[in-house]
Design an enzyme around this catalytic site. Sequence first.
Site, PDB file in Angstrom:
ATOM      1  N   CYS A 223     -27.520 -36.925  43.452  1.00  0.00           N
ATOM      2  CA  CYS A 223     -28.636 -36.049  43.822  1.00  0.00           C
ATOM      3  C   CYS A 223     -28.626 -35.716  45.313  1.00  0.00           C
ATOM      4  CB  CYS A 223     -29.958 -36.676  43.376  1.00  0.00           C
ATOM      5  SG  CYS A 223     -31.327 -35.499  43.272  1.00  0.00           S
TER       6      CYS A 223
ATOM      7  N   ARG B 174     -39.096 -27.475  40.179  1.00  0.00           N
ATOM      8  CA  ARG B 174     -38.186 -28.613  40.068  1.00  0.00           C
ATOM      9  C   ARG B 174     -37.518 -28.620  38.701  1.00  0.00           C
ATOM     10  NH1 ARG B 174     -38.352 -32.095  44.158  1.00  0.00           N
ATOM     11  NH2 ARG B 174     -37.147 -33.645  42.991  1.00  0.00           N
TER      12      ARG B 174
ATOM     13  N   HIS C 254     -29.488 -39.332  37.645  1.00  0.00           N
ATOM     14  CA  HIS C 254     -30.037 -40.633  38.036  1.00  0.00           C
ATOM     15  C   HIS C 254     -30.028 -41.541  36.809  1.00  0.00           C
ATOM     16  CE1 HIS C 254     -31.700 -39.397  41.969  1.00  0.00           C
ATOM     17  NE2 HIS C 254     -32.116 -38.287  41.386  1.00  0.00           N
TER      18      HIS C 254
END
Length: 231
Positions: free
Chosen positions: A91, A125, A187
């Site tokens: 990320c 997002r 993640h």
Amino acid sequence: MAVKIVHLYPDEMNLYGDCGNIICLKKRLEARNFKVEVIGVGIGDRIPNFDIMFIGGGQDREMKLICKDIRRKSEELTYYINSGKTLLAICGGYQILGEYYKTLNSQTIELTGALPFFTECAKQRMIGNIVFESPFGKTVGFENHGGKTYLAKELQPLGKVITGFGNNGEDKTEGILYKNTFGTYAHGPVLPKNPMLADEIIKRALCVGELQNIDDELEQKCHNSLVSRFT
């Protein structure tokens, strides 16, 4: 001799259990009778020689904290990446390997420029579970990023999105694979969920074609279950 894992910015860049990737690498190496040394490298520290480097994710606050320091480290990082050292970046850690990050108000934040790609702030997002097809099989993780990353044409993505957003939610690419540098938005942490990816990173770091088999039946079952659940 121990396998050296450098954890870059362990205090600042560690979202969503990203440090679990180091735990996974350490456990899988130790299961094969390798000694492992984990070295934290923070702001102001020089990067020592290593076998594997890991950079986790961070929010905007943490990215601002490391911004000046990561530019000072850009020459070292570029050298290590181009010389074929093994590196995993997640990320925000992935984003800082690129040329710049453009904010919503069109401010350009210069990054390391180690690789020819850039990131722009998205209006919304990109959040959720992601599954993508990689050279090492289907890979599953969790993404939560406000940046859209665009790779230069000569760069190879790590995989093709099956479910989720990936690099930008537009071109179905996810992450980057350049020499032995792995970048991804996944993640989770990503490596315990994807033992084949973890072992590929280990093989490249050790410069071997095969690894000793270990008992990872539960890890494989977890991986298969998550892929089935999210696709």
